[in-house]
Design an enzyme around this catalytic site. Sequence first.
Site, PDB file in Angstrom:
ATOM      1  N   ARG A 129     -10.233  28.314 -15.074  1.00 17.46           N
ATOM      2  CA  ARG A 129     -10.639  28.159 -16.460  1.00 17.46           C
ATOM      3  C   ARG A 129     -12.102  27.772 -16.566  1.00 17.46           C
ATOM      4  O   ARG A 129     -12.724  27.377 -15.583  1.00 17.46           O
ATOM      5  CB  ARG A 129      -9.794  27.043 -17.114  1.00 17.46           C
ATOM      6  N   ASP A 183     -10.521  23.996 -21.489  1.00 13.69           N
ATOM      7  CA  ASP A 183      -9.553  24.047 -20.381  1.00 13.69           C
ATOM      8  C   ASP A 183      -8.474  25.094 -20.618  1.00 13.69           C
ATOM      9  O   ASP A 183      -7.659  25.353 -19.726  1.00 13.69           O
ATOM     10  CB  ASP A 183      -8.910  22.668 -20.159  1.00 13.69           C
ATOM     11  N   ASN A 184      -8.476  25.723 -21.798  1.00 17.18           N
ATOM     12  CA  ASN A 184      -7.532  26.801 -22.091  1.00 17.18           C
ATOM     13  C   ASN A 184      -8.206  28.169 -22.115  1.00 17.18           C
ATOM     14  O   ASN A 184      -7.610  29.139 -22.573  1.00 17.18           O
ATOM     15  CB  ASN A 184      -6.848  26.563 -23.439  1.00 17.18           C
ATOM     16  N   LYS A 240       5.597  26.701 -15.086  1.00 15.21           N
ATOM     17  CA  LYS A 240       5.214  25.750 -16.130  1.00 15.21           C
ATOM     18  C   LYS A 240       6.441  24.940 -16.536  1.00 15.21           C
ATOM     19  O   LYS A 240       7.453  25.499 -16.954  1.00 15.21           O
ATOM     20  CB  LYS A 240       4.650  26.475 -17.344  1.00 15.21           C
ATOM     21  N   ASP A 266       5.528  13.863 -18.665  1.00 14.92           N
ATOM     22  CA  ASP A 266       6.682  14.007 -17.781  1.00 14.92           C
ATOM     23  C   ASP A 266       6.629  15.293 -16.962  1.00 14.92           C
ATOM     24  O   ASP A 266       7.479  15.522 -16.102  1.00 14.92           O
ATOM     25  CB  ASP A 266       7.987  13.948 -18.581  1.00 14.92           C
ATOM     26  N   GLY A 267       5.637  16.152 -17.228  1.00 14.59           N
ATOM     27  CA  GLY A 267       5.510  17.369 -16.443  1.00 14.59           C
ATOM     28  C   GLY A 267       6.521  18.450 -16.765  1.00 14.59           C
ATOM     29  O   GLY A 267       6.534  19.491 -16.118  1.00 14.59           O
ATOM     30  N   GLY A 283      -6.401  18.991 -15.631  1.00 14.89           N
ATOM     31  CA  GLY A 283      -5.670  19.561 -14.501  1.00 14.89           C
ATOM     32  C   GLY A 283      -4.287  20.030 -14.894  1.00 14.89           C
ATOM     33  O   GLY A 283      -3.825  19.852 -16.024  1.00 14.89           O
ATOM     34  N   GLY A 309      -1.060  19.571 -15.511  1.00 15.36           N
ATOM     35  CA  GLY A 309      -0.197  18.421 -15.721  1.00 15.36           C
ATOM     36  C   GLY A 309       1.278  18.751 -15.708  1.00 15.36           C
ATOM     37  O   GLY A 309       2.117  17.859 -15.534  1.00 15.36           O
ATOM     38  N   ARG A 310       1.615  20.024 -15.916  1.00 16.52           N
ATOM     39  CA  ARG A 310       3.027  20.430 -15.841  1.00 16.52           C
ATOM     40  C   ARG A 310       3.168  21.844 -15.314  1.00 16.52           C
ATOM     41  O   ARG A 310       4.130  22.540 -15.632  1.00 16.52           O
ATOM     42  CB  ARG A 310       3.697  20.283 -17.208  1.00 16.52           C
TER      43      ARG A 310
END
Length: 482
Positions: free
Chosen positions: A176, A245-246, A106, A118-119, A84, A86-87
């Site tokens: 994706r 996922d990319n 991003k 930490d995002g 997911g 994440g940042r």
Amino acid sequence: MPLANTFAALPPAFYTRLMPTPLPAPYFVAASAPAARLIGLDPALLAQPDYVELLSGNSVAERSLPLAAVYSGHQFGVWAGQLGDGRAILLGDIATASGPMELQLKGAGATPYSRMGDGRAVLRSSIREFLCSEAMAALGIPTSRALAIMGSNQGIVRETVETAAVVTRMAPSFVRFGSFEHWYARKKPAELKILADYVIDSFYPQLRDSANPYASLLQEVCTRTAHMIAHWQAVGFMHGVMNTDNMSILGLTLDYGPFGFMEAFDAEHICNHTDSQGRYSYANQPQVGHRNCHALGQALLPLIGEVPLAQAALDSYEPAFAAKMNELLRAKLGLRTEQGDDTRLFDAMFAVMQANHVDFTNFFRALGNLQLHAPDSDAPLRDMFIDRPAFDAWAVQYRARLLAEHSVDAARKLAMDQVNPKYVLRNYLAQVAIDKAQQQDYAEVAQLLAVLQKPFDEQPEHQHYAALPPDWASHLEVSCSS
């Protein structure tokens, strides 16, 4: 900013709605004028305080419904489960002449999918993504775009303490392969169908009337992915982290991390220092793309319904890649016709390049200067090779091929210079810009961006940007933290 929320109209299971985490004392770093114009913005506005606040996540447009999307995926060939955004936080989409364009921050803070991260993003990686996104677009390669970077002096811990930044990314969609794998793995066919229908209706409406829209979707994505990777190979670009996922469902280059452009040619080159097994080497990229399409095909199988239909769609990948790659290589060599022995000529060329570790970009650019009837003028090209007789032998084949189609030097050079860039984002160029930016001097980011936005132009005043990497650049490493 007139935002809509097309993806947010999907059921809540597809995302988590949340606000970006404010960035302390944000400031403007850089912006892309072409990207701004794509969404109807005056580029000058992006440095103004209101936009700095908006694009750093400190304020939100009135109609925005910020969210982080859920997806899963295979990472380095291993099932990683739920991943997911994440940042990254999706702000919404803007209507353009060519359709909606989503805006995503991003580095805008932690989300439920951050997996203990930490995002945040750091200035270093944000500059790399910003520059490469826009460089790839200028090269004519399908890609997400980068609108702007906003920075902050907030300390972020990576290998060392670095400063924070937020880069605004743009794409028609950030869905994706892993978005489909997520629902397949959870045995949620209803959600799988909702997502597939959303993608078809929004981006591939022409497939709706086909006999099996989901098989047609798989075939279309296979073809787009094959074409995208052929474009990568043709300019020597290496993605570095081709996890599922990319991989974009629209065939866009997505998620710039430890990327690299080939310099001294080595087909086995690995641009990602984290990739110790060389899974994502330059030579492996076409095959990895095919394997990733198989993962997508597996995820779509409950909708397609029949294995032979899915297999037929997947079988389109290899011929699509080969046809596009040969088309691009003919253009790079200035060939106007297709001949049966072209592959032999290409293979011989890459073999001599490999043996001599010739600079990829400079070789193809210089090849346009070859004079058909004057082999004695080949000295600048020959000097790129340690084994000059090996180049001479290949040049004999090349000239014979050119003679067979009555090639004309001036016309051929003009055509070759339009497809063989003089300027690409070499790692050392990015590092110089990063080093200056970390001292709060952002002029080099803007200057490098301007050069990369005209990669096929001679730009004699910027000749040094086409130079071979200096000795210190051999120590540069990029990894998944990049």
